[in-house]
Design an enzyme around this catalytic site. Structure first.
Site, PDB file in Angstrom:
ATOM      1  CG  HIS A 129     126.793  -3.237 -10.940  1.00 56.45           C
ATOM      2  ND1 HIS A 129     125.446  -3.026 -10.792  1.00 56.45           N
ATOM      3  CD2 HIS A 129     127.175  -3.998  -9.879  1.00 56.45           C
ATOM      4  CE1 HIS A 129     125.042  -3.620  -9.678  1.00 56.45           C
ATOM      5  NE2 HIS A 129     126.060  -4.217  -9.105  1.00 56.45           N
ATOM      6  CD  GLU A 131     127.047  -4.857  -1.306  1.00 58.10           C
ATOM      7  OE1 GLU A 131     125.978  -4.406  -1.756  1.00 58.10           O
ATOM      8  OE2 GLU A 131     128.159  -4.586  -1.796  1.00 58.10           O
ATOM      9  CG  ASP A 191     129.557  -5.703  -7.055  1.00 56.91           C
ATOM     10  OD1 ASP A 191     128.626  -5.376  -7.794  1.00 56.91           O
ATOM     11  OD2 ASP A 191     129.562  -5.480  -5.821  1.00 56.91           O
TER      12      ASP A 191
HETATM   13 ZN   LIG Z   1     126.344  -5.254  -7.266  1.00 58.11          ZN
END
Ligand SMILES: [Zn+2]
Length: 359
Positions: free
Chosen positions: A31, A216, A294
């Site tokens: 991200h 998730e 991430d």
């Molecule tokens: Zn993510």
């Protein structure tokens, strides 16, 4: 983008293994704000007069747990504070420049960075100028670091599906200028994939990869919606697909890539430890996996660490790590020439001698 082959390094347990940072790979789950260097966060906060909480300064990386909504809210709040240090176009260019440098040094020859432009639009003159700025900065950063950088535009699943459609159209408009995929992020408990079918239809018709988050914070049902309703080419995380054998079979059959982020799963409490992230089970089942970091800014580790984690915690051999790298490249939107070069580099990495390859 040249593959760098280095000699095997010493493993903590003795012997020598190949350096995972030298293994050519693609990074498909990163991200935008979450890719920022911690030192840059602190510097920009000072420069732009943003007061950072202790969790982002002396207590960094923060202790998080997002398995309940309060925990997610705290994670999101820290993310929003971090994002608020990006005030000028130069801040944004700096972030991308440093991220691309870090990617290059971790062996990532192709990066797909994920951004929800709505989070930045008010500062940079609206959605379209924000996307144009990100694309230009990504090109510049990739060229300077010698890697390829694609952009995934991600909609926020806690916002209205019509906002997602607007973003999907915008993403498609820039499909030949660096946008490679369309994603869906934020709290799975507060927005079902189901509601975003229309936006993903627009994105897929426009030639973009479908790369929603799923599986998730929620179980297999959430992954199933991404597969069946959003036509997912890849799934952000998707680790909980392991709970449903038939779904997993479908993922394998369709060649869907799971963007597995071990350190993130541990930080957010999705798995108690890295050994509990089902990388081995998914790999053995034949699912394609692209390891990702991430949000290194909040979880404290970058891409190469994810490969060493599966080596240490799941006994992946160098041949298996090379296969993971291949799957990351094959699941990417990288142009053919880039894929070929990276795949050749993977073979060269594996062919280089290692004194004591782990069995
Ligand atoms: Zn993510």
């Amino acid at each position: 983008m040249e593959a760098v082959i280095t000699s095997p390094v010493s493993a903590p347990g003795g012997g020598a293994v190949r350096d995972v940072a030298a293994l050519p790979k693609a990074h498909l789950h990163l991200h935008f704000t979450g890719s920022m260097r911690h030192s840059t966060l602190v510097e920009l906060a000072e420069q732009n007069g943003v007061q950072l909480p202790d969790a982002l300064v002396e207590d960094w990386p923060p202790k998080l747990r997002a398995t309940d909504e309060r925990g997610w809210f705290r994670f999101q709040r820290l993310y929003d504070i971090a994002r608020s240090v990006l005030v000028t176009p130069d801040d944004l260019r700096r972030l991308l420049r440093e991220t691309a440098q870090d990617e290059a040094s971790e062996g990532s020859g192709w990066l797909e960075i994920q951004v929800d432009p709505s989070g930045y639009a008010s500062r940079f003159g609206g959605l379209t100028p924000t996307v144009e700025l990100v694309l230009d900065a990504a090109r510049e950063a990739g060229d300077a670091a010698g890697i390829g950088v694609g952009v995934v535009i991600a909609a926020n699943r806690t916002r209205h599906p019509l906002d997602a459609k607007t973003l999907a159209r915008l993403a498609v408009h820039y499909a030949d200028q660096g946008v490679v995929g369309f994603g869906l992020s934020n709290d799975e408990r507060r927005g079902r994939a189901y509601d975003f079918e229309g936006a993903f239809r627009i994105a897929r018709r426009g030639g973009l990869l479908s790369t929603p988050h799923g599986g998730e914070l929620q179980g297999a049902a959430s992954v199933r919606e991404c597969v069946d309703l959003l036509g997912a080419d890849r799934i952000g995380h998707g680790v909980r697909a392991v709970e449903d054998g038939r779904l997993l079979e479908r993922i394998v059959d369709r060649g869907i890539t799971l963007e597995v982020c071990p350190a993130s799963n541990v930080s957010l409490g999705v798995a108690p430890t890295a050994a509990d992230v089902p990388v081995r089970a998914l790999f053995e089942a034949g699912a394609r996996i692209a390891l990702g970091a991430d949000d290194p800014l909040l979880f404290g580790s970058r891409l190469a660490r994810q490969y060493s984690l599966v080596r240490d915690e799941h006994a992946f051999t160098d041949a298996e790590l090379a296969e993971l790298a291949r799957q990351s490249i094959q699941g990417s939107a990288a142009p053919d020439a880039v894929r070929k070069e990276l795949l050749t580099g993977v073979d060269a990495w594996l062919a280089a001698p290692s004194d004591a390859p782990r069995a």
